[in-house]
Scaffold this motif. Structure first.
Motif, mmCIF file in Angstrom:
data_model
loop_
_atom_site.group_PDB
_atom_site.id
_atom_site.type_symbol
_atom_site.label_atom_id
_atom_site.label_comp_id
_atom_site.label_asym_id
_atom_site.label_seq_id
_atom_site.Cartn_x
_atom_site.Cartn_y
_atom_site.Cartn_z
ATOM 1 N N UNK A 107 17.933 70.990 29.239
ATOM 2 C CA UNK A 107 18.039 71.413 30.630
ATOM 3 C C UNK A 107 18.913 70.431 31.409
ATOM 4 N N UNK A 108 18.687 69.110 31.182
ATOM 5 C CA UNK A 108 19.510 68.115 31.869
ATOM 6 C C UNK A 108 20.971 68.244 31.523
ATOM 7 N N UNK A 109 21.247 68.485 30.253
ATOM 8 C CA UNK A 109 22.633 68.659 29.829
ATOM 9 C C UNK A 109 23.232 69.906 30.441
ATOM 10 N N UNK A 110 22.459 70.987 30.422
ATOM 11 C CA UNK A 110 22.970 72.240 30.975
ATOM 12 C C UNK A 110 23.238 72.124 32.461
ATOM 13 N N UNK A 111 22.330 71.441 33.184
ATOM 14 C CA UNK A 111 22.573 71.234 34.608
ATOM 15 C C UNK A 111 23.828 70.407 34.816
ATOM 16 N N UNK A 112 23.979 69.328 34.035
ATOM 17 C CA UNK A 112 25.151 68.475 34.189
ATOM 18 C C UNK A 112 26.443 69.206 33.936
ATOM 19 N N UNK A 113 26.416 70.103 32.960
ATOM 20 C CA UNK A 113 27.659 70.798 32.622
ATOM 21 C C UNK A 113 27.884 72.033 33.479
ATOM 22 N N UNK A 348 24.853 58.469 41.997
ATOM 23 C CA UNK A 348 23.539 57.837 42.135
ATOM 24 C C UNK A 348 22.487 58.854 42.571
ATOM 25 N N UNK A 349 22.847 59.738 43.494
ATOM 26 C CA UNK A 349 21.909 60.778 43.934
ATOM 27 C C UNK A 349 21.589 61.746 42.792
ATOM 28 N N UNK A 355 16.978 62.468 36.870
ATOM 29 C CA UNK A 355 16.447 61.483 35.939
ATOM 30 C C UNK A 355 17.353 61.242 34.752
ATOM 31 N N UNK A 356 18.605 61.669 34.865
ATOM 32 C CA UNK A 356 19.569 61.570 33.766
ATOM 33 C C UNK A 356 20.585 60.482 34.105
ATOM 34 N N UNK A 357 20.630 59.453 33.282
ATOM 35 C CA UNK A 357 21.491 58.298 33.563
ATOM 36 C C UNK A 357 22.948 58.535 33.208
ATOM 37 N N UNK A 358 23.263 59.729 32.676
ATOM 38 C CA UNK A 358 24.638 59.978 32.242
ATOM 39 C C UNK A 358 25.574 60.329 33.399
ATOM 40 N N UNK A 359 25.030 60.596 34.585
ATOM 41 C CA UNK A 359 25.886 60.879 35.741
ATOM 42 C C UNK A 359 26.517 59.572 36.225
#
Length: 601
Positions: A107-113, A348-349, A355-359
């Motif tokens: 889910x975190x990856x999908x949101x990021x992409x 940072x936001x 909760x994903x440090x990859x941003x």
């Protein structure tokens, strides 16, 4: 204060985008949450190298590191990009733990992409390890968080604040020159020695310019403005309280070092706020203010020094008071404009929300340390000066202009006080002629803007998308001949038998010419060197202020031994030699840029 409010606005903006795009991420991830955590597929990712990050935009000051819309991101990210090792959790079925970890990561990856403006690429070992990193950019060309998309009222207000900075530090550089007789008498030194108070301030300007770039790239524009203006004010106050000539000169030099940092960053702030075409209007506002400061310094200083009611030290106190007002405006009303820092806030936001440090903002994944940037800032300006004829010639041109302008600080005493018996206050008031000329140069802005629009339309019809840097030379080509003409006119008519209005009128023409050349030189260098423009401008700033500061010491003996007529004739001939420079670069500039390893073509 504005930076804090801006940070909070970014938080709300990012939260709204996150909620808007989270549904898309869940839809992309829906089928995968029902599969085993061990089954993964890898979709092609968009690989951005550091060069891609730095050169994606044609205007590096804008620092937009990524572009794109929802459709591009959906097409780019139709599968899961990366898996992280599952963590064990006591009290839960190991299979559930693995599945939950996989689901959260997916889910975190999908949101990021899925989030618009996020580019995904592999992190190199130099950047802190392997795996994907989400490089945060603006949502698109119309992102309201981009300074160039702010309302015109906001951008004009920010530009005026920046112009005030340029005005006050220029004012501080010259106001002491009007009080030479009184200050030298109090300290028991010659006027030549006391003129070091002006000369060392200018030399400090040049030295401090080398440190401005690395500092602003690390912390942003506003912290530089606020911190260095505060320190500059402390040393201006120390100069006002100086008990002897040695302490005064030391304090003035340090004040100059801190004064140069906000002045050097101001050009970058203008570029943050306005597009290249809009800078045809915006940059002259700042340039005019930057020259008006040294012009108004002697005007105010002359009346302070000649007043029987207050001490000459009030030249420093008045500077301190006005600087305090400028600092108040910057602290409470100036927003942060440096794009890498704004995108760092956004990243940072996003890390907090997901909760994903990859941003990461692009500035956060660059492994370059502050000391490394500082080292480059110290050597690259000299490297560019030696290797680049564009920088060498324009640095020489601006240096000659500043030599003439700042030798006038002492030379006007010979031109107007000794020739026409002007009082000390009236001699300072004579500098207003140069200020009027600066205003006349600003009248060219609408004409050149119309010409630029016409040329850009023609270029677009032929398949291009931008004006060449040589288009920035129109100001100089219209103003360069005015400088030697004004000096010959002033020198050859500064006689008691000729009205003082003649040299005063010549000073108007001088003011017109110097602003035209300054605008063209700065903007031509920015457009020609783009990613290296900060180093190029640092070189130009260092050379012109250090040389001008040294020439302030020569001014009094120069005028005493050669006389007004011969001194101005020599300066006029020197400036005449450089008049062909803008015309030559307008004709052969593209060819010269093709030979350069740093300039754009």
């Amino acid at each position: 204060m504005q930076s804090f409010l801006q940070y909070r606005r970014f938080q709300k903006h990012v939260a709204a985008q996150y909620e808007r795009d989270r549904v898309k991420a869940q839809a992309l991830n829906g089928n995968e949450t029902s599969t085993s955590a061990s089954a993964f597929s890898s979709a092609p990712t968009l690989h951005l190298t550091q060069n891609d990050v730095n050169t994606d935009s044609r205007d590096p000051e804008k620092a937009e590191f990524s572009k794109g819309g929802d459709e591009a991101h959906l097409q780019k990210n139709e599968s899961i990009l990366e898996s992280e090792p599952p963590t064990e959790n006591a009290g839960r079925n190991p299979l559930d733990t693995v599945t939950t970890a996989h689901t959260n990561q997916s889910i975190g990856t999908a949101i990021g992409t899925t989030l618009t403006g996020i580019e995904v690429r592999k992190r190199s070992t130099k950047e802190g390890g392997e795996g994907n990193v989400f490089v945060v950019g603006y949502e698109g060309e119309n992102d309201s968080m981009n300074p160039r998309n702010w309302s015109k009222t906001t951008r004009i207000g920010a530009t005026i604040n920046i112009a005030f900075i340029g005005w006050i530090v220029g004012f501080a550089s010259s106001i002491d020159s009007a009080a030479l007789p009184q200050a030298s008498a109090e300290f028991g030194v010659s006027e030549v020695t006391e003129s070091l108070a002006t000369g060392l301030f200018l030399i400090g300007f040049g030295v401090g310019a080398l440190f401005a770039g690395p500092v602003s790239e690390t912390v942003g524009r506003n912290p530089v403005y606020i911190a260095t203006l505060t320190l500059y004010m402390l040393f201006i106050m120390a100069s006002a309280l100086a008990p002897n000539i040695g302490s005064q000169l030391a304090f003035r030099f340090i004040a100059g070092c801190f004064a140069s940092t906000p002045l050097t960053c101001a050009g970058g702030s203008i570029s943050d706020l306005w597009s290249p075409m809009e800078r045809v209007y915006a940059f002259p506002v700042f340039a005019n203010a930057a020259f008006m400061g040294p012009v108004f310094g002697p005007v105010v200083g002359g009346f302070i020094a000649s007043s029987p009611l207050i001490s000459w030290r009030w030249t420093e106190w008045i500077t301190l008071i006005i600087s305090g007002l400028v600092l108040f405006l910057i602290t409470f009303f100036q927003p942060e404009t440096y794009a890498p820092i704004l995108l760092k806030w956004k990243a940072a936001h996003l890390r907090t929300l997901t909760g994903d440090s990859r941003y990461r903002g692009a500035v956060e994944i660059i492994s370059e340390t502050f000391l490394h940037r500082l080292g480059r800032a110290l050597y690259r300006p000299f490297l560019l000066t030696v290797r680049e004829p564009i920088i060498l010639l324009f640095a020489l041109y601006l240096t000659v202009i500043y030599i003439i302008l700042f030798t006038f600080l002492n030379g006007y005493t010979f031109i107007f006080t000794e020739t026409y018996h002007f009082t000390q206050g009236l001699t300072g008031l004579s500098f207003l002629g140069i200020g009027i000329g600066l205003c006349f140069a600003s009248l060219l802005v609408p004409i050149i803007y119309t010409r630029a629009q016409h040329d850009l339309a023609h270029i677009r019809r032929t398949g291009g998308d931008r004006l060449p840097p040589e288009s920035r030379l129109w100001f100089a080509m219209l103003g360069a001949p005015a400088i030697p003409i004004s000096l010959f006119w002033m020198g050859w008519t500064a006689y008691p038998s000729i009205s003082p209005w003649s040299p005063l009128a010549a000073s108007v023409l001088f003011g017109y010419g110097i602003l035209c050349v300054f605008i063209s030189c700065y903007q031509y260098i920015i457009d020609s060197y783009e990613a290296f423009s900060a180093s190029a401008l640092a070189s130009v700033t260092l050379i012109r202020y250090v040389v001008a500061g040294g020439m302030v010491e020569v001014a009094i003996p120069f005028y005493e031994r050669l006389g007004v007529q011969d001194t101005l004739t020599v300066l006029g001939c020197l400036s005449a030699l450089l008049v062909p420079v803008p015309y030559a670069f307008y004709r052969w500039g593209r060819r010269i840029r093709m030979w350069s390893r740093y300039a754009v073509v």
